[in-house]
Design a protein around this motif. Structure first.
Motif, PDB file in Angstrom:
ATOM      1  N   LEU B 166       0.833  -1.209   0.000  1.00 39.19           N
ATOM      2  CA  LEU B 166       0.000   0.000   0.000  1.00 39.19           C
ATOM      3  C   LEU B 166       0.868   1.261   0.000  1.00 39.19           C
ATOM      4  O   LEU B 166       0.576   2.233  -0.701  1.00 39.19           O
ATOM      5  CB  LEU B 166      -0.898  -0.022   1.234  1.00 39.19           C
ATOM      6  CG  LEU B 166      -1.955   1.065   1.352  1.00 39.19           C
ATOM      7  CD1 LEU B 166      -2.922   0.978   0.198  1.00 39.19           C
ATOM      8  CD2 LEU B 166      -2.701   0.926   2.670  1.00 39.19           C
ATOM      9  N   ALA B 196      -5.830  -1.608  -3.211  1.00 41.31           N
ATOM     10  CA  ALA B 196      -5.942  -1.352  -1.771  1.00 41.31           C
ATOM     11  C   ALA B 196      -7.267  -1.883  -1.233  1.00 41.31           C
ATOM     12  O   ALA B 196      -7.323  -2.459  -0.138  1.00 41.31           O
ATOM     13  CB  ALA B 196      -5.815   0.148  -1.494  1.00 41.31           C
ATOM     14  N   ALA B 212      -4.682   3.738   4.903  1.00 40.83           N
ATOM     15  CA  ALA B 212      -4.601   4.144   3.503  1.00 40.83           C
ATOM     16  C   ALA B 212      -4.696   5.664   3.382  1.00 40.83           C
ATOM     17  O   ALA B 212      -3.953   6.286   2.615  1.00 40.83           O
ATOM     18  CB  ALA B 212      -5.718   3.479   2.705  1.00 40.83           C
TER      19      ALA B 212
END
Lengths: 91, 329
Positions: B166, B196, B212
């Motif tokens: 990520l 993701a 994220a």
């Protein structure tokens, strides 16, 4: 009050690291994951900035990273063994 | 036994279940089944495995950075075979160690080794491109690195490896934006978001979405930090204002982003100190960033004081206070 630029560098970095240490300590003391991760994140990010910023010998920087890394892994190993020791004492 | 649902859900369920039983919504059998399924009678047991995991991961990253720095310091003295041998051996050995340690139940060190292997994988991509004269831009290296790790994270169900994927993907998007001659890469951003989302669904962790967002904020910061223009300061202000506006709406997700951005807005002050004496240009940038940092610090201060949580105020306040002492502005 006026202080020199070097003292300003030390003061600002010292204060940021002190807060990071306080967050880690509080996180460990009361099992607060957010405080712990916040403190380690601040310290790691500050370390990365200093690595990128200062024009020291790269070999010396590498040695410092490896030493710090070994210390962290050793701390993890000791911390992971701790519950087993405590369980053995309790028994 | 580990649970795939968040602890907050289990705590809420444990709090609500007695009233559900009292109101007749669930019977005793269902109540006992729920208690057993989600371990509601074990919520009081301390779970601090994350401490060891965090220490181990930080150690792995630091050792990896040290090895990479050492290799970089002696890069010119190594031939191509030696370079490949170092990078490939590191990756293979780290993955092997991770799988062996995982088999032995040493979770923290296993995940740390897998992360070290994932970092070496990124190094191998960059090295391959360099040795074979492949004309890869930096964002392409990061994109390949992140995309290549997604299947591994998916199969191993490793949150740390997924996090490296990520992070690499999040870094590739702003690097793509910042590269010469490129428009906003919406397709690239869409692919990174889809990967993701795949990982977030596979792991079933709510905090992954917050991570994220935080990583995206770091990616934005990296781009803005490299741009010494007033537009960079304005962009920081815009992002910070948006995050804080959302944080004022008591959104827990964006609250994390607001805190991260507050720190990122304050940290450049410590960086710029070192150039205080020699850097006379871009005075307006410093003024703009100082204003943004001040506004963000005040807003975060008000927000945290309302929540009676004052400790996160300290870094922005410290950086701004030290800046004032130096009279840098």
């Amino acid at each position: 009050m006026t202080i020199g630029p070097i003292a300003g560098v030390l003061l600002a970095n010292g204060l940021v690291l002190a807060v990071a240490g306080a967050l880690v300590a509080r996180g460990l003391a009361v099992r607060d994951r957010g405080a712990f991760l916040g403190g380690t994140g601040i310290a790691a990010f500050a370390g990365f900035l200093r690595f990128a910023e200062y024009d020291h010998d790269l070999t010396r920087k590498a040695l410092a990273f490896v030493v710090v890394g070994i210390a962290f892994v050793a701390a993890a190993w000791l911390y992971e063994r701790r519950p087993a020791r405590e369980a053995a004492h309790a028994a | 036994m580990s649970f795939t649902v968040p602890v907050a859900f289990r705590r809420t369920l444990a709090r609500e279940l007695p009233s559900w039983r009292a109101d007749g919504l669930v019977g005793e059998t269902a109540s006992l089944a729920l208690t057993a399924r989600y371990g509601l009678n074990r919520l009081a047991e301390p779970d601090d495995r994350w401490v060891a995991r965090t220490f181990a991961l930080l150690g792995a990253v630091a050792i990896g950075a040290g090895v990479l720095s050492f290799v970089a310091a002696h890069w010119g003295q190594l031939d191509a075979l030696a370079r490949f041998a170092i990078v490939a051996t590191t990756a293979i050995a780290a993955y092997a160690a991770g799988l062996v340690l995982r088999g032995r139940g040493n979770t923290a060190c296993a995940e740390a080794a897998l992360v070290a292997g994932s970092l070496a994988f990124g190094g191998a991509i960059a090295l391959g491109a360099q040795e074979f004269n492949a004309s890869l831009e930096l964002w392409q290296v990061y994109a390949l690195w992140g995309a290549g790790l997604v299947p591994l994270a998916f199969v191993l169900r490793s949150v740390p490896v997924g996090t490296v994927a990520l992070a690499a993907g999040a870094a590739s998007v702003p690097l793509h934006v910042g590269s010469f001659g490129h428009e906003m890469p919406f397709i690239h951003f869409a692919i990174a978001s889809a990967l993701a989302a795949v990982l977030a669904r596979r792991f079933g962790l709510l905090w992954y979405r917050e991570l994220a967002l935080a990583l995206a904020a770091v990616g934005v910061f990296i781009v803005l930090f490299g741009e010494s223009t007033n537009a960079a300061s304005a962009a920081i202000a815009g992002v910070a204002a948006l995050a804080l506006a959302a944080g004022a709406a008591r959104s827990a997700v964006v609250a994390v982003g607001a805190t991260v951005i507050a720190f990122l807005a304050a940290l450049p002050a410590t960086y710029w100190f070192a150039y205080n004496a020699g850097w006379q240009a871009e005075h307006d940038v410093r003024l703009g960033a100082a204003g943004v940092a001040l506004l963000v610090a005040i807003a975060v201060a008000v927000w945290h004081v309302r929540r009676r949580d004052v400790l996160p105020l300290a870094p922005p306040a410290a950086a701004l206070g030290a800046s004032s002492c130096c009279r840098i502005w």
